[in-house]
Design an enzyme around this catalytic site. Sequence first.
Site, short mmCIF file in Angstrom:
data_model
loop_
_atom_site.label_atom_id
_atom_site.label_comp_id
_atom_site.label_asym_id
_atom_site.label_seq_id
_atom_site.Cartn_x
_atom_site.Cartn_y
_atom_site.Cartn_z
N HIS A 311 0.92 -0.99 -0.02
CA HIS A 311 -0.05 0.05 -0.05
C HIS A 311 0.79 1.11 0.00
O HIS A 311 1.95 1.43 0.71
CB HIS A 311 -1.01 -0.04 1.21
CG HIS A 311 -2.07 0.80 1.18
ND1 HIS A 311 -1.95 2.42 1.51
CD2 HIS A 311 -3.22 0.68 0.81
CE1 HIS A 311 -3.14 2.80 1.19
NE2 HIS A 311 -4.09 1.93 0.67
N ASP A 368 -7.89 -5.36 -0.06
CA ASP A 368 -8.36 -6.46 -0.83
C ASP A 368 -8.06 -7.66 -0.80
O ASP A 368 -8.55 -8.80 -1.57
CB ASP A 368 -7.89 -5.67 -2.28
CG ASP A 368 -8.70 -4.39 -2.73
OD1 ASP A 368 -9.83 -4.48 -2.38
OD2 ASP A 368 -7.87 -3.66 -3.34
N1 CMC Z 1 4.28 -7.33 -4.83
C1 CMC Z 1 5.36 -7.41 -4.91
N2 CMC Z 1 6.35 -6.43 -4.96
C2 CMC Z 1 5.61 -5.29 -4.69
C3 CMC Z 1 4.20 -5.10 -4.28
C4 CMC Z 1 3.45 -6.33 -4.46
N3 CMC Z 1 2.17 -6.38 -4.19
N4 CMC Z 1 3.96 -3.88 -3.93
C5 CMC Z 1 4.92 -3.22 -3.92
N5 CMC Z 1 6.08 -3.98 -4.33
C6 CMC Z 1 7.51 -3.63 -4.30
C7 CMC Z 1 7.80 -2.85 -5.83
O1 CMC Z 1 8.24 -3.99 -6.68
C8 CMC Z 1 8.87 -1.86 -5.39
O2 CMC Z 1 10.08 -2.69 -5.14
P1 CMC Z 1 11.35 -2.02 -5.49
O3 CMC Z 1 11.60 -0.57 -4.68
O4 CMC Z 1 12.57 -2.98 -5.14
O5 CMC Z 1 11.24 -1.50 -6.97
C9 CMC Z 1 8.26 -1.26 -3.81
O6 CMC Z 1 7.82 -2.65 -3.35
C10 CMC Z 1 7.57 -0.22 -3.96
O7 CMC Z 1 6.29 -0.44 -4.69
P2 CMC Z 1 5.70 0.80 -5.52
O8 CMC Z 1 5.00 0.20 -6.74
O9 CMC Z 1 6.70 1.79 -6.01
O10 CMC Z 1 4.86 1.18 -4.41
P3 CMC Z 1 3.40 2.18 -4.59
O11 CMC Z 1 3.25 2.98 -3.13
O12 CMC Z 1 3.61 3.14 -5.76
O13 CMC Z 1 2.51 1.00 -4.87
C11 CMC Z 1 0.59 -0.11 -4.72
C12 CMC Z 1 1.25 0.74 -4.00
C13 CMC Z 1 -0.69 -0.64 -3.80
C14 CMC Z 1 -0.06 0.26 -6.10
C15 CMC Z 1 1.48 -1.69 -4.79
O14 CMC Z 1 1.85 -1.89 -3.42
C16 CMC Z 1 0.57 -2.85 -5.55
O15 CMC Z 1 0.87 -2.77 -6.72
N6 CMC Z 1 0.08 -3.58 -4.96
C17 CMC Z 1 -0.78 -4.80 -5.52
C18 CMC Z 1 -2.10 -4.25 -5.92
C19 CMC Z 1 -2.95 -3.88 -4.83
O16 CMC Z 1 -3.03 -4.70 -4.10
N7 CMC Z 1 -3.61 -2.83 -4.76
C20 CMC Z 1 -4.56 -2.47 -3.86
C21 CMC Z 1 -4.41 -1.27 -2.90
S1 CMC Z 1 -5.31 -1.37 -1.52
C22 CMC Z 1 -6.94 -0.99 -2.01
C23 CMC Z 1 -6.93 0.33 -2.64
O17 CMC Z 1 -6.67 1.42 -1.73
O18 CMC Z 1 -7.08 0.79 -3.93
#
Ligand code: CMC
Length: 434
Positions: A311, A368
């Site tokens: 998140h 989720d």
């Molecule tokens: N699985 C594997 N690696 C992950 C995941 C994951 N679910 N989420 C983040 N990472 C890693 C990502 O690869 C990155 O690694 P590195 O720094 O080594 O390159 C690091 O963690 C930071 O990720 P980010 O994408 O820069 O983080 P963000 O804050 O932009 O993204 C997120 C947040 C929710 C989009 C992401 O965690 C994600 O894609 N999760 C899976 C989708 C999901 O479950 N979404 C629902 C969110 S909760 C409901 C809502 O409020 O919408």
Amino acid sequence: MAPQTTPETQAGATLSLDGKSLTLPVVRGSEGETAVDVQQLRAKTGMITLDPGFANTGSCRSAITFIDGEKGILRYRGYPIDDLAQHSSFLEVAWLLLHGALPTRAELGTFTHDVTHHTLLHEDFDRFFDAMPKDAHPMPVAAAAVGALATYYQDPETEDNLRDAIVRLIAKMPTIAAYSYKHSIGQPSMYPQNRLDYASNFLRMMFATPCEEYEVDPTLARAIDLLLILHADHEQNCSTSTVRMVGSSRANLFASVSAGISALWGPLHGGANQKVIEMLERIAAEEGSAEVFLNRAKDKNDTTRLMGFGHRVYKSYDPRAAILKKACGEVIGRMKSASRMLDIAMRLEEIALKDDYFVSHKLYPNVDFYSGVIYKAMGIPMNMFTVMFAMGRMPGWIAQWLEMRNDPDTKIARPRQIYTGATQRAYVPMAKRG
Ligand code: CMC
């Protein structure tokens, strides 16, 4: 209204560049969080800030929802989510978000009555659903239907008309959701019934047919109500920011919320709940592949992510996921069916929470991760999961839209950019381009 603490502005942060320095005010919120106020930055220096994904940017002051992502705290209008989940109802929470205070018995009674008596869609709406392809995903159908409400309620935006629009949106969303599902399976839509509460009415519209009544199980209705409460607001996330952004141009409430539904659909946002179940089903189909899947999610060269994990704000356990994990057990127990999905989800969580990658990246289950398991156990089809999220988020979007509209600091949202394209070049006529 809720007690609002005016953020304290202090002289503060000094920015130095090219031998010049500028002192920028520091703003402090009621929970102690701080921001450097850069509103004068461009006027005074010609520079802008660059912050893709707005990860470090506060877009507004808000008194609605507080999240402390490090400590796993979520409060609506100051009330902890656990207390609301345990003691409140969705319509009570909706009132709280909209008005800033818990309703009195009389206020809740009137609000419930109003919502209950505005659930019907105009009969012409049947033609709207008929115009959609049979296999249409209910999310774009719901977004289009909510946008189309603006064509039925074209009244000028007075306070009274706005109050009616708010009630209509909250009242009609379950009807729109259920109609879009019924349309997708070729069954006639079921009219809402005023004798039923909000969640029961939705369940009946989903599962009753003209041939067979559907007796709503109060445990399942309560589980739906709980899910709606947990989704009701989450401060400046992607869809809420979209609602505010669209509304900042003075677009009407229906149009702004319709845009929010579209933003919610994406798999990185509300669409993750559907993706979680698709992921669990894939793992179930390939025996013993939980570890293999986690390895793929960790691999930098693989775009796979552990859906329902991670998140932008929570860097510890999402409190909503903790509540839902418990509710999963109760619903599945009630349905008297073993849930392979829940077993796999718990196994994935167990491995991930011990894994260096997930620990060091502070990736925990989000809302989720378990919501889809409950929906599935209740028989709600997978393509409806994100629509359920939208139904829950409705009061939050509306409260945020109202706050934006009433905030004297609101300006049309219009970010800047750093241009990286070609500098000026001479036009080459077609004849010379070969
Ligand atoms: N699985 C594997 N690696 C992950 C995941 C994951 N679910 N989420 C983040 N990472 C890693 C990502 O690869 C990155 O690694 P590195 O720094 O080594 O390159 C690091 O963690 C930071 O990720 P980010 O994408 O820069 O983080 P963000 O804050 O932009 O993204 C997120 C947040 C929710 C989009 C992401 O965690 C994600 O894609 N999760 C899976 C989708 C999901 O479950 N979404 C629902 C969110 S909760 C409901 C809502 O409020 O919408």
